[in-house]
Design a protein around this motif. Structure first.
Motif, PDB file in Angstrom:
ATOM      1  N   LYS A 199      -4.364  -0.004  -8.211  1.00 44.73           N
ATOM      2  CA  LYS A 199      -2.947   0.117  -8.585  1.00 44.73           C
ATOM      3  C   LYS A 199      -2.105  -1.011  -8.006  1.00 44.73           C
ATOM      4  O   LYS A 199      -0.942  -1.190  -8.378  1.00 44.73           O
ATOM      5  CB  LYS A 199      -2.380   1.444  -8.056  1.00 44.73           C
ATOM      6  CG  LYS A 199      -2.942   2.694  -8.691  1.00 44.73           C
ATOM      7  CD  LYS A 199      -2.282   3.905  -8.039  1.00 44.73           C
ATOM      8  CE  LYS A 199      -2.801   5.205  -8.638  1.00 44.73           C
ATOM      9  NZ  LYS A 199      -2.247   6.364  -7.925  1.00 44.73           N
TER      10      LYS A 199
ATOM     11  N   THR B 160     -12.105   6.933  -4.167  1.00 47.22           N
ATOM     12  CA  THR B 160     -10.681   7.234  -3.915  1.00 47.22           C
ATOM     13  C   THR B 160      -9.932   5.951  -3.596  1.00 47.22           C
ATOM     14  O   THR B 160      -8.852   5.681  -4.134  1.00 47.22           O
ATOM     15  CB  THR B 160     -10.537   8.156  -2.668  1.00 47.22           C
ATOM     16  OG1 THR B 160     -11.486   9.204  -2.727  1.00 47.22           O
ATOM     17  CG2 THR B 160      -9.144   8.731  -2.561  1.00 47.22           C
TER      18      THR B 160
ATOM     19  N   HIS C  61       2.254   3.218  -2.948  1.00 48.67           N
ATOM     20  CA  HIS C  61       1.354   4.012  -3.816  1.00 48.67           C
ATOM     21  C   HIS C  61       0.803   5.266  -3.120  1.00 48.67           C
ATOM     22  O   HIS C  61      -0.147   5.873  -3.614  1.00 48.67           O
ATOM     23  CB  HIS C  61       0.190   3.142  -4.289  1.00 48.67           C
ATOM     24  CG  HIS C  61       0.613   1.976  -5.128  1.00 48.67           C
ATOM     25  ND1 HIS C  61       1.016   2.109  -6.440  1.00 48.67           N
ATOM     26  CD2 HIS C  61       0.741   0.668  -4.821  1.00 48.67           C
ATOM     27  CE1 HIS C  61       1.355   0.917  -6.911  1.00 48.67           C
ATOM     28  NE2 HIS C  61       1.210   0.031  -5.954  1.00 48.67           N
ATOM     29  N   LEU C  62       1.405   5.651  -1.991  1.00 51.23           N
ATOM     30  CA  LEU C  62       0.805   6.739  -1.205  1.00 51.23           C
ATOM     31  C   LEU C  62       1.564   8.063  -1.295  1.00 51.23           C
ATOM     32  O   LEU C  62       1.556   8.855  -0.344  1.00 51.23           O
ATOM     33  CB  LEU C  62       0.668   6.303   0.267  1.00 51.23           C
ATOM     34  CG  LEU C  62      -0.257   5.114   0.540  1.00 51.23           C
ATOM     35  CD1 LEU C  62      -0.394   4.867   2.041  1.00 51.23           C
ATOM     36  CD2 LEU C  62      -1.644   5.319  -0.084  1.00 51.23           C
TER      37      LEU C  62
ATOM     38  N   LEU D 220      -7.021   3.544  -5.668  1.00 53.53           N
ATOM     39  CA  LEU D 220      -5.724   3.166  -5.066  1.00 53.53           C
ATOM     40  C   LEU D 220      -5.547   1.650  -5.060  1.00 53.53           C
ATOM     41  O   LEU D 220      -4.490   1.139  -5.448  1.00 53.53           O
ATOM     42  CB  LEU D 220      -5.639   3.697  -3.634  1.00 53.53           C
ATOM     43  CG  LEU D 220      -5.124   5.132  -3.454  1.00 53.53           C
ATOM     44  CD1 LEU D 220      -5.314   5.569  -2.012  1.00 53.53           C
ATOM     45  CD2 LEU D 220      -3.646   5.241  -3.840  1.00 53.53           C
ATOM     46  N   TYR D 221      -6.565   0.920  -4.619  1.00 50.92           N
ATOM     47  CA  TYR D 221      -6.462  -0.549  -4.591  1.00 50.92           C
ATOM     48  C   TYR D 221      -6.190  -1.113  -5.991  1.00 50.92           C
ATOM     49  O   TYR D 221      -5.463  -2.091  -6.143  1.00 50.92           O
ATOM     50  CB  TYR D 221      -7.739  -1.169  -4.023  1.00 50.92           C
ATOM     51  CG  TYR D 221      -7.795  -1.257  -2.514  1.00 50.92           C
ATOM     52  CD1 TYR D 221      -6.753  -1.829  -1.776  1.00 50.92           C
ATOM     53  CD2 TYR D 221      -8.919  -0.810  -1.806  1.00 50.92           C
ATOM     54  CE1 TYR D 221      -6.815  -1.923  -0.391  1.00 50.92           C
ATOM     55  CE2 TYR D 221      -8.991  -0.905  -0.415  1.00 50.92           C
ATOM     56  CZ  TYR D 221      -7.926  -1.452   0.291  1.00 50.92           C
ATOM     57  OH  TYR D 221      -7.993  -1.568   1.658  1.00 50.92           O
TER      58      TYR D 221
ATOM     59  N   VAL E 132       0.832  -1.209   0.000  1.00 55.79           N
ATOM     60  CA  VAL E 132       0.000   0.000   0.000  1.00 55.79           C
ATOM     61  C   VAL E 132       0.869   1.262   0.000  1.00 55.79           C
ATOM     62  O   VAL E 132       0.672   2.176  -0.815  1.00 55.79           O
ATOM     63  CB  VAL E 132      -0.940   0.023   1.234  1.00 55.79           C
ATOM     64  CG1 VAL E 132      -1.736   1.326   1.263  1.00 55.79           C
ATOM     65  CG2 VAL E 132      -1.891  -1.169   1.223  1.00 55.79           C
TER      66      VAL E 132
END
Length: 360
Positions: free
Chosen positions: A359, A352, A286-287, A356-357, A283
């Motif tokens: 990716k 949102t 990608h933040l 993200l998930y 995770v």
């Protein structure tokens, strides 16, 4: 304003070889010869006499080997508790967890549930536990999770992945022997170390930040950067320092909270069974939008240690699967409030998180 009165681990011993003192630590806490100490031990040590021959067993004491391949589940805790209650005439003198974060969480949860009625799923949440746990001791054999110092025990239940967060959760005694971490495989060392690193980034960049959390978080972050960006640390010194980074990282969230990576990692863990450390890495990668500097340094560490993260783990998921993960992540409201602020629901939406998930 009312301030939270947090419990801390009341006794801690640190030092290479300190595992040999476990017997001296436990014996004064033995209630009687019929009240056993029960040791939950990571099954990677099964058949490893270097560690197992030093577990101080006497009377009716028992070792339970547990696989840490999967995250602890509420039904697993309930089964252990029932087995203990059925097998022994007396409540145990104590529960000892020897292993990584999963084993430490199992020990904490079992110690709580022996003295509290019902099923462990009923205690997932904040401050639901009514009765103190039985005496419990944590012996980490890998560094980074902070489970040795935290007031939570992370469990996957039938409806969610959430800790038993309570004042009765922290260990009564922790034994920190960096020597126990010497055989940790490199990728595991990295993923669990990054759990600590992410604790620091999320705590230090959160809206809950205060001087208490900051002092621990800054020290842990400094140690993580020294360990994971530096070629020159001898392995023993590196083991010692990572064990202390883990402790400080755990303390940094005692009076604050984690953030986006942890919330989303819980979703991956609940649906796909992704282990916590590697989940945080997948995770966090990608933040950039939330932790730009922290993610840049993370990518540097990843490159330095030739770590390749799994790709495309969400590629074949259905909309229903995404909904499950997103709902688990969104249910962790204190994490989002720490990460984004009181109005987090305006920017952190279902879409949102789905983007993200996708990716990952």
């Amino acid at each position: 304003m009312s301030y939270k009165n947090f419990p801390m681990v009341s006794k801690v011993i640190f030092g290479r070889g300190s595992f040999n003192q476990l017997s001296d630590i436990l014996e004064p806490n033995r209630l009687n010869t019929s009240a056993p100490f029960i040791f939950f031990v990571d099954d990677v040590f099964k058949g490893n006499p270097w560690l197992t021959s030093r577990i101080p067993l006497s009377y009716q004491d028992k070792v339970v080997y547990v696989s840490a391949n999967e995250e602890p589940k509420t039904e697993q805790i309930d089964a252990y508790v029932e087995d203990i209650i059925v097998s022994f005439n007396e409540r145990p003198s104590g529960i000892i967890g020897i292993g990584g974060g999963s084993l430490l969480d199992i020990a904490k949860a079992v110690a709580i549930m022996i003295n509290n009625d019902g099923e462990s799923k009923d205690y997932q949440g904040w401050d639901i536990v009514k009765n103190p746990a039985v005496y419990h001791v944590g012996v980490p054999t890998i560094s980074g999770t902070g489970a040795e110092v935290s007031r939570t025990t992370i469990l996957t239940g039938p409806e969610r992945k959430l800790g038993i967060n309570s004042d009765y959760t922290p260990f009564d005694q922790v034994l920190l022997d960096p020597e126990l971490t010497k055989d940790v495989p490199k990728d595991q060392w990295f993923y669990t170390g990054m759990d600590c690193y992410v604790h620091c980034i999320e705590s230090l960049n959160g809206t809950y930040l205060n001087a208490f959390s900051q002092s621990y978080g800054e020290k842990a972050l400094e140690l993580c950067e020294e360990i994971f960006l530096n070629d020159d640390l001898p392995s023993e010194e590196s083991q010692d320092k990572l064990m202390m980074a883990s402790w400080h990282g755990g303390m940094s969230i005692a009076y604050s909270q984690v953030g986006v990576a942890h919330a989303m990692s819980y979703g991956l863990g609940y649906l796909l069974g992704v282990k916590h450390g590697i989940g945080n890495c997948i995770v966090f990668d990608h933040l950039e939008a939330y932790y730009p500097e922290g993610v840049a340094v993370f990518k540097q560490m990843k490159a330095k240690h030739n770590i390749t993260l799994p790709q495309g783990i969400c590629a074949d998921l259905s909309d229903k699967d995404f909904d499950i993960m997103i709902n688990v992540a969104l249910s962790l409201e204190p994490l989002w409030e720490n990460a984004i602020g009181k109005n987090w629901k305006k920017t952190i939406t279902h879409d949102t998180l789905k983007a993200l998930y996708k990716k990952m």
